[in-house]
Design a protein around this motif. Sequence first.
Motif, PDB file in Angstrom:
ATOM      1  N   UNK A 112      33.303  47.162 -42.516  1.00 23.70           N
ATOM      2  CA  UNK A 112      33.528  47.614 -41.149  1.00 23.70           C
ATOM      3  C   UNK A 112      34.977  48.080 -41.041  1.00 23.70           C
ATOM      4  N   UNK A 113      35.181  49.395 -41.076  1.00 27.83           N
ATOM      5  CA  UNK A 113      36.529  49.934 -40.957  1.00 27.83           C
ATOM      6  C   UNK A 113      37.045  49.813 -39.530  1.00 27.83           C
ATOM      7  N   UNK A 114      36.136  49.676 -38.590  1.00 23.19           N
ATOM      8  CA  UNK A 114      36.474  49.339 -37.213  1.00 23.19           C
ATOM      9  C   UNK A 114      37.594  50.167 -36.637  1.00 23.19           C
ATOM     10  N   UNK A 115      38.649  49.476 -36.197  1.00 22.04           N
ATOM     11  CA  UNK A 115      39.795  50.137 -35.582  1.00 22.04           C
ATOM     12  C   UNK A 115      40.642  50.880 -36.601  1.00 22.04           C
ATOM     13  N   UNK A 116      40.214  50.911 -37.859  1.00 23.46           N
ATOM     14  CA  UNK A 116      40.929  51.654 -38.884  1.00 23.46           C
ATOM     15  C   UNK A 116      40.410  53.072 -39.069  1.00 23.46           C
ATOM     16  N   UNK A 117      39.503  53.555 -38.189  1.00 20.89           N
ATOM     17  CA  UNK A 117      39.067  54.945 -38.295  1.00 20.89           C
ATOM     18  C   UNK A 117      40.304  55.836 -38.210  1.00 20.89           C
ATOM     19  N   UNK A 122      46.782  58.286 -35.210  1.00 23.90           N
ATOM     20  CA  UNK A 122      47.597  59.130 -34.334  1.00 23.90           C
ATOM     21  C   UNK A 122      48.731  58.350 -33.684  1.00 23.90           C
ATOM     22  N   UNK A 123      48.682  57.019 -33.770  1.00 22.32           N
ATOM     23  CA  UNK A 123      49.804  56.216 -33.255  1.00 22.32           C
ATOM     24  C   UNK A 123      51.120  56.664 -33.882  1.00 22.32           C
ATOM     25  N   UNK A 124      51.059  57.213 -35.106  1.00 21.19           N
ATOM     26  CA  UNK A 124      52.278  57.625 -35.786  1.00 21.19           C
ATOM     27  C   UNK A 124      52.986  58.787 -35.121  1.00 21.19           C
ATOM     28  N   UNK A 125      52.284  59.513 -34.241  1.00 20.66           N
ATOM     29  CA  UNK A 125      52.886  60.639 -33.532  1.00 20.66           C
ATOM     30  C   UNK A 125      52.864  60.411 -32.024  1.00 20.66           C
ATOM     31  N   UNK A 126      52.745  59.160 -31.616  1.00 13.23           N
ATOM     32  CA  UNK A 126      52.560  58.815 -30.212  1.00 13.23           C
ATOM     33  C   UNK A 126      53.693  57.904 -29.736  1.00 13.23           C
ATOM     34  N   UNK A 127      54.523  58.343 -28.796  1.00 14.05           N
ATOM     35  CA  UNK A 127      55.617  57.490 -28.310  1.00 14.05           C
ATOM     36  C   UNK A 127      55.152  56.154 -27.746  1.00 14.05           C
ATOM     37  N   UNK A 128      53.913  56.104 -27.235  1.00 16.31           N
ATOM     38  CA  UNK A 128      53.381  54.862 -26.677  1.00 16.31           C
ATOM     39  C   UNK A 128      52.515  54.093 -27.677  1.00 16.31           C
ATOM     40  N   UNK A 129      52.504  54.532 -28.931  1.00 18.36           N
ATOM     41  CA  UNK A 129      51.799  53.826 -30.001  1.00 18.36           C
ATOM     42  C   UNK A 129      50.338  53.565 -29.665  1.00 18.36           C
ATOM     43  N   UNK A 130      49.694  54.539 -29.032  1.00 19.88           N
ATOM     44  CA  UNK A 130      48.261  54.481 -28.739  1.00 19.88           C
ATOM     45  C   UNK A 130      47.876  53.347 -27.803  1.00 19.88           C
ATOM     46  N   UNK A 131      48.765  52.927 -26.945  1.00 19.59           N
ATOM     47  CA  UNK A 131      48.428  51.873 -26.008  1.00 19.59           C
ATOM     48  C   UNK A 131      47.745  52.469 -24.769  1.00 19.59           C
ATOM     49  N   UNK A 132      47.664  51.683 -23.695  1.00 17.06           N
ATOM     50  CA  UNK A 132      46.811  52.081 -22.576  1.00 17.06           C
ATOM     51  C   UNK A 132      47.190  53.444 -22.000  1.00 17.06           C
ATOM     52  N   UNK A 133      48.471  53.670 -21.784  1.00 15.06           N
ATOM     53  CA  UNK A 133      48.917  54.956 -21.270  1.00 15.06           C
ATOM     54  C   UNK A 133      49.625  55.687 -22.406  1.00 15.06           C
ATOM     55  N   UNK A 134      48.882  56.545 -23.087  1.00 14.91           N
ATOM     56  CA  UNK A 134      49.386  57.208 -24.288  1.00 14.91           C
ATOM     57  C   UNK A 134      48.620  58.518 -24.461  1.00 14.91           C
ATOM     58  N   UNK A 135      48.770  59.157 -25.629  1.00 16.60           N
ATOM     59  CA  UNK A 135      48.096  60.438 -25.813  1.00 16.60           C
ATOM     60  C   UNK A 135      46.578  60.289 -25.753  1.00 16.60           C
ATOM     61  N   UNK A 136      46.072  59.117 -26.095  1.00 19.80           N
ATOM     62  CA  UNK A 136      44.618  58.912 -26.021  1.00 19.80           C
ATOM     63  C   UNK A 136      44.106  59.013 -24.589  1.00 19.80           C
ATOM     64  N   UNK A 137      44.969  58.706 -23.611  1.00 16.77           N
ATOM     65  CA  UNK A 137      44.565  58.837 -22.218  1.00 16.77           C
ATOM     66  C   UNK A 137      44.230  60.287 -21.891  1.00 16.77           C
ATOM     67  N   UNK A 138      44.941  61.222 -22.517  1.00 22.57           N
ATOM     68  CA  UNK A 138      44.727  62.642 -22.242  1.00 22.57           C
ATOM     69  C   UNK A 138      43.379  63.127 -22.769  1.00 22.57           C
ATOM     70  N   UNK A 142      39.412  59.470 -27.146  1.00 24.87           N
ATOM     71  CA  UNK A 142      38.832  60.028 -28.382  1.00 24.87           C
ATOM     72  C   UNK A 142      39.538  59.474 -29.618  1.00 24.87           C
ATOM     73  N   UNK A 143      40.841  59.202 -29.526  1.00 26.96           N
ATOM     74  CA  UNK A 143      41.586  58.687 -30.682  1.00 26.96           C
ATOM     75  C   UNK A 143      41.329  57.211 -30.960  1.00 26.96           C
ATOM     76  N   UNK A 144      40.564  56.550 -30.101  1.00 29.69           N
ATOM     77  CA  UNK A 144      40.246  55.134 -30.325  1.00 29.69           C
ATOM     78  C   UNK A 144      38.924  54.951 -31.062  1.00 29.69           C
ATOM     79  N   UNK A 145      38.427  55.999 -31.680  1.00 30.33           N
ATOM     80  CA  UNK A 145      37.146  55.930 -32.374  1.00 30.33           C
ATOM     81  C   UNK A 145      37.127  54.798 -33.402  1.00 30.33           C
TER      82      UNK A 145
END
Length: 270
Positions: A112-117, A122-138, A142-145
């Motif tokens: 189960x690769x789970x949260x390792x998809x 993309x956290x590596x290019x995200x100032x908010x490190x993929x947290x609640x309010x981050x690029x994934x919100x936009x 989709x980036x939380x696959x």
Amino acid sequence: MNKKLIALSVMAAATTMAHAQSSVTLYGRIDNGVQYETGLPGGNKFSAQSGDWGCSWFGLLGSEDLGGGTKAVFQLEGQLNTMTGASAGNLFGRHATVGFSNDRFGLFKMGNLGAGELAQDSWGADPQLMQRYAISTLVRGRNWTSTSNGAEYDSPTLFGGLVIKGQYSLTNNTSWNSAPVNAQGVPTGQGRTNAIEGIYTWGSGDFRVIYDEVRGADGSFNNVYSASRSILAGGTYVIGPVKIYAGYQHLSAPSATNASMGVTDASQPA
């Protein structure tokens, strides 16, 4: 009816040999927060929750030295709601993998690769490190696959700073690309995922490109925010005390319709 089964099993055992060195690390993160939000559909509110900045988790990371520079490795990780003490999903829904690592040949793992998809890198290019309010919100998460029933290979560092990663998930279904079926024989949930990523690190910066595909239950790309193709390119650069982030993401769902996106046609009654 004739059935054939060809199986490859990878197992990490806790057997200790004279030359072996083994280790197990317990790790985790607890994040509880209190927040005030305005502009919600029902008005403004105060709330307290687990994972206000990022989700809370605990995990076990282990390795067993097999000699010759090769190690058997495993990872188990689950998510917690630390406000209630309940497990947030399956016990090890974030990671449950076993594999082998070698400094010369890289890392291979499966399970189960789970949260390792790889989209989650993309956290590596995200100032908010993929947290609640981050690029994934936009892109509506989709980036939380997540992905399961799969395998991943990570190369060793190449050419002075390049690492290549590749993933492939098996749907465990007889219909190519589609999701496992329910009792009525209808595919449900998420279909096949596959991804490739390149990360180049140098001096004060890094750059990454991620291409991944997530299919819907019927095997198609029918929802740009959940069953689509994604390509993301971005990176960071450090100048003194300042870290600069930049990135671009494109999503494509060629089989999307108003119905698959949950949109009612203007000509149809709501």
